[in-house]
Design a protein around this motif. Sequence first.
Motif, PDB file in Angstrom:
ATOM      1  N   ASN A 246     -29.567  68.259  14.488  1.00 36.19           N
ATOM      2  CA  ASN A 246     -28.747  69.219  13.760  1.00 36.19           C
ATOM      3  C   ASN A 246     -27.434  69.349  14.512  1.00 36.19           C
ATOM      4  O   ASN A 246     -27.422  69.602  15.710  1.00 36.19           O
ATOM      5  CB  ASN A 246     -29.463  70.578  13.688  1.00 36.19           C
ATOM      6  CG  ASN A 246     -28.784  71.540  12.734  1.00 36.19           C
ATOM      7  OD1 ASN A 246     -27.582  71.480  12.517  1.00 36.19           O
ATOM      8  ND2 ASN A 246     -29.571  72.446  12.163  1.00 36.19           N
ATOM      9  N   VAL A 247     -26.312  69.152  13.801  1.00 36.68           N
ATOM     10  CA  VAL A 247     -25.006  69.178  14.462  1.00 36.68           C
ATOM     11  C   VAL A 247     -24.434  70.594  14.546  1.00 36.68           C
ATOM     12  O   VAL A 247     -23.326  70.778  15.079  1.00 36.68           O
ATOM     13  CB  VAL A 247     -24.017  68.250  13.740  1.00 36.68           C
ATOM     14  CG1 VAL A 247     -24.459  66.813  13.863  1.00 36.68           C
ATOM     15  CG2 VAL A 247     -23.854  68.645  12.285  1.00 36.68           C
ATOM     16  N   GLN A 248     -25.140  71.608  14.030  1.00 32.32           N
ATOM     17  CA  GLN A 248     -24.746  73.015  14.178  1.00 32.32           C
ATOM     18  C   GLN A 248     -23.327  73.299  13.662  1.00 32.32           C
ATOM     19  O   GLN A 248     -22.613  74.131  14.211  1.00 32.32           O
ATOM     20  CB  GLN A 248     -24.836  73.418  15.655  1.00 32.32           C
ATOM     21  CG  GLN A 248     -26.218  73.303  16.266  1.00 32.32           C
ATOM     22  CD  GLN A 248     -27.163  74.381  15.749  1.00 32.32           C
ATOM     23  OE1 GLN A 248     -26.756  75.496  15.463  1.00 32.32           O
ATOM     24  NE2 GLN A 248     -28.420  74.031  15.625  1.00 32.32           N
ATOM     25  N   GLY A 249     -22.892  72.581  12.613  1.00 31.54           N
ATOM     26  CA  GLY A 249     -21.564  72.828  12.039  1.00 31.54           C
ATOM     27  C   GLY A 249     -20.461  71.950  12.605  1.00 31.54           C
ATOM     28  O   GLY A 249     -19.285  72.129  12.254  1.00 31.54           O
ATOM     29  N   LEU A 250     -20.801  71.007  13.478  1.00 36.40           N
ATOM     30  CA  LEU A 250     -19.800  70.064  13.994  1.00 36.40           C
ATOM     31  C   LEU A 250     -19.316  69.184  12.848  1.00 36.40           C
ATOM     32  O   LEU A 250     -20.112  68.747  12.006  1.00 36.40           O
ATOM     33  CB  LEU A 250     -20.412  69.204  15.099  1.00 36.40           C
ATOM     34  CG  LEU A 250     -19.466  68.269  15.846  1.00 36.40           C
ATOM     35  CD1 LEU A 250     -18.554  69.061  16.765  1.00 36.40           C
ATOM     36  CD2 LEU A 250     -20.282  67.252  16.654  1.00 36.40           C
ATOM     37  N   ASN A 251     -18.014  68.910  12.774  1.00 34.71           N
ATOM     38  CA  ASN A 251     -17.473  68.083  11.687  1.00 34.71           C
ATOM     39  C   ASN A 251     -16.458  67.091  12.232  1.00 34.71           C
ATOM     40  O   ASN A 251     -16.119  67.120  13.421  1.00 34.71           O
ATOM     41  CB  ASN A 251     -16.833  68.959  10.595  1.00 34.71           C
ATOM     42  CG  ASN A 251     -15.830  69.944  11.159  1.00 34.71           C
ATOM     43  OD1 ASN A 251     -15.161  69.628  12.143  1.00 34.71           O
ATOM     44  ND2 ASN A 251     -15.714  71.117  10.562  1.00 34.71           N
TER      45      ASN A 251
ATOM     46  N   ASN B  81     -28.791  58.529  10.240  1.00 32.83           N
ATOM     47  CA  ASN B  81     -29.345  57.312  10.812  1.00 32.83           C
ATOM     48  C   ASN B  81     -30.147  56.574   9.740  1.00 32.83           C
ATOM     49  O   ASN B  81     -30.986  57.158   9.051  1.00 32.83           O
ATOM     50  CB  ASN B  81     -30.248  57.666  12.004  1.00 32.83           C
ATOM     51  CG  ASN B  81     -30.516  56.461  12.883  1.00 32.83           C
ATOM     52  OD1 ASN B  81     -30.561  55.335  12.410  1.00 32.83           O
ATOM     53  ND2 ASN B  81     -30.704  56.715  14.172  1.00 32.83           N
ATOM     54  N   LYS B  82     -29.891  55.309   9.609  1.00 35.93           N
ATOM     55  CA  LYS B  82     -30.565  54.507   8.591  1.00 35.93           C
ATOM     56  C   LYS B  82     -31.906  53.975   9.068  1.00 35.93           C
ATOM     57  O   LYS B  82     -32.637  53.364   8.276  1.00 35.93           O
ATOM     58  CB  LYS B  82     -29.667  53.341   8.172  1.00 35.93           C
ATOM     59  CG  LYS B  82     -28.374  53.799   7.498  1.00 35.93           C
ATOM     60  CD  LYS B  82     -27.531  52.613   7.091  1.00 35.93           C
ATOM     61  CE  LYS B  82     -26.251  53.062   6.410  1.00 35.93           C
ATOM     62  NZ  LYS B  82     -25.403  51.891   5.988  1.00 35.93           N
ATOM     63  N   ASP B  83     -32.249  54.164  10.329  1.00 37.54           N
ATOM     64  CA  ASP B  83     -33.533  53.700  10.862  1.00 37.54           C
ATOM     65  C   ASP B  83     -34.650  54.566  10.274  1.00 37.54           C
ATOM     66  O   ASP B  83     -34.622  55.804  10.379  1.00 37.54           O
ATOM     67  CB  ASP B  83     -33.531  53.801  12.379  1.00 37.54           C
ATOM     68  CG  ASP B  83     -34.764  53.145  13.005  1.00 37.54           C
ATOM     69  OD1 ASP B  83     -35.662  52.732  12.242  1.00 37.54           O
ATOM     70  OD2 ASP B  83     -34.830  53.066  14.246  1.00 37.54           O
TER      71      ASP B  83
ATOM     72  N   GLN C 117     -32.103  62.170  11.338  1.00 36.63           N
ATOM     73  CA  GLN C 117     -31.248  62.370  12.494  1.00 36.63           C
ATOM     74  C   GLN C 117     -29.812  61.959  12.161  1.00 36.63           C
ATOM     75  O   GLN C 117     -29.571  61.104  11.316  1.00 36.63           O
ATOM     76  CB  GLN C 117     -31.760  61.571  13.694  1.00 36.63           C
ATOM     77  CG  GLN C 117     -33.087  62.071  14.239  1.00 36.63           C
ATOM     78  CD  GLN C 117     -33.479  61.356  15.520  1.00 36.63           C
ATOM     79  OE1 GLN C 117     -32.771  60.455  15.984  1.00 36.63           O
ATOM     80  NE2 GLN C 117     -34.617  61.757  16.084  1.00 36.63           N
ATOM     81  N   LEU C 118     -28.876  62.591  12.860  1.00 37.33           N
ATOM     82  CA  LEU C 118     -27.457  62.372  12.597  1.00 37.33           C
ATOM     83  C   LEU C 118     -26.816  61.630  13.752  1.00 37.33           C
ATOM     84  O   LEU C 118     -27.056  61.939  14.921  1.00 37.33           O
ATOM     85  CB  LEU C 118     -26.743  63.714  12.392  1.00 37.33           C
ATOM     86  CG  LEU C 118     -27.212  64.514  11.165  1.00 37.33           C
ATOM     87  CD1 LEU C 118     -26.651  65.921  11.227  1.00 37.33           C
ATOM     88  CD2 LEU C 118     -26.781  63.835   9.879  1.00 37.33           C
ATOM     89  N   ILE C 119     -25.998  60.619  13.405  1.00 36.56           N
ATOM     90  CA  ILE C 119     -25.243  59.855  14.405  1.00 36.56           C
ATOM     91  C   ILE C 119     -23.815  60.363  14.385  1.00 36.56           C
ATOM     92  O   ILE C 119     -23.155  60.382  13.343  1.00 36.56           O
ATOM     93  CB  ILE C 119     -25.279  58.347  14.095  1.00 36.56           C
ATOM     94  CG1 ILE C 119     -26.717  57.835  14.114  1.00 36.56           C
ATOM     95  CG2 ILE C 119     -24.420  57.587  15.093  1.00 36.56           C
ATOM     96  CD1 ILE C 119     -26.834  56.370  13.714  1.00 36.56           C
ATOM     97  N   VAL C 120     -23.362  60.810  15.560  1.00 34.08           N
ATOM     98  CA  VAL C 120     -21.996  61.322  15.684  1.00 34.08           C
ATOM     99  C   VAL C 120     -21.175  60.272  16.439  1.00 34.08           C
ATOM    100  O   VAL C 120     -21.528  59.876  17.555  1.00 34.08           O
ATOM    101  CB  VAL C 120     -21.985  62.670  16.436  1.00 34.08           C
ATOM    102  CG1 VAL C 120     -20.544  63.136  16.648  1.00 34.08           C
ATOM    103  CG2 VAL C 120     -22.779  63.718  15.664  1.00 34.08           C
TER     104      VAL C 120
END
Length: 323
Positions: A46-51, A72-74, A80-83
């Motif tokens: 969770n990126v907690q609002g990071l943009n 993530n495409k895996d 999950q999010l890749i930043v």
Amino acid sequence: MKISRELKTGIVSVSVIALFIWGYNFMKGLNLFDGQLKTYYTEYNNVQGLNTASVVTINGVDVGKVVDIKFNKDPKKRGQLIVEFSVVNDFQFSKKSVAKIYSASLMGGKSLAIIPSYEGEMAVPGDNLKGEIESDIFSSVTEKLNPLQAKVEHVIVSADSLMTGLNNTLDYEARENVKLSLERLNVSILNIQDLTVSLNKMVQKNGDKLESTLSNAEVLTANLAKLSDTLVNANFGVTVKNLETSIASINSILANLEAGEGTMGKLLTDDEMYLNLTNASKELEELLREVKLHPKRFVHLSVFGKKDKGYNPEVEPEQENKE
């Protein structure tokens, strides 16, 4: 030289396209006028609002921007999010560094901070850094209040169940009894208050007597303490030793008496001696009685020279009296 309308139109079109490309990249956090960009990656649940375009800092200094955030495409890391973030500064840090999301302000804006580490191999563009999330004030309060809220809800449910059970258990008569008990308890409390007031008045009225009593008790305690000191300082050892000696002597005398030693022992243990003494006592008693009744038999007085006739037991006492 006259510029044709077509050339002007082409120049304006190219300028607009270039401005559009620059603006698009600037909105993504990329500045085409900066030097070569170093791009790194990190992952979060969770990126907690990071943009995108959020600031990237190292030790509080802006060194880049967040370029892209995507899923993530895996299949094993689904959700999950890749930043992706860029770093313009030439600052070196190792692959053990941490990319931490934190609150840049109380308004909720999020930024990405690189917590640098200098151990191990240095990071190169394209590396993945470990991602962490720093709890802000509201998140910390929420995390602490959530378990408390669950406990409060559980307590409320339990209290509601208890009250329901009490209402089902206590019938009208039982409730009346409880009410009567509370009223009696209230009366008892009032009586205790009255008693306390009475005791206070008694203490105030007899304060001098109580003070005198306490003084006497203090003097008595002091006297007892002095007596205790006197008894402690007394020579109890000699007294106890003398008492033990006396008791041993008495025990020896009693043992001799029981064994029949000495006159007293024989008197206590020899039956024959006891009988002899008894017979002698009886004979002495009879002799004294005979002396009392017939003194002339034992005492002869001749005042005028009368001849003593001697004692004849066959002569009757009456004839002796006549003579």
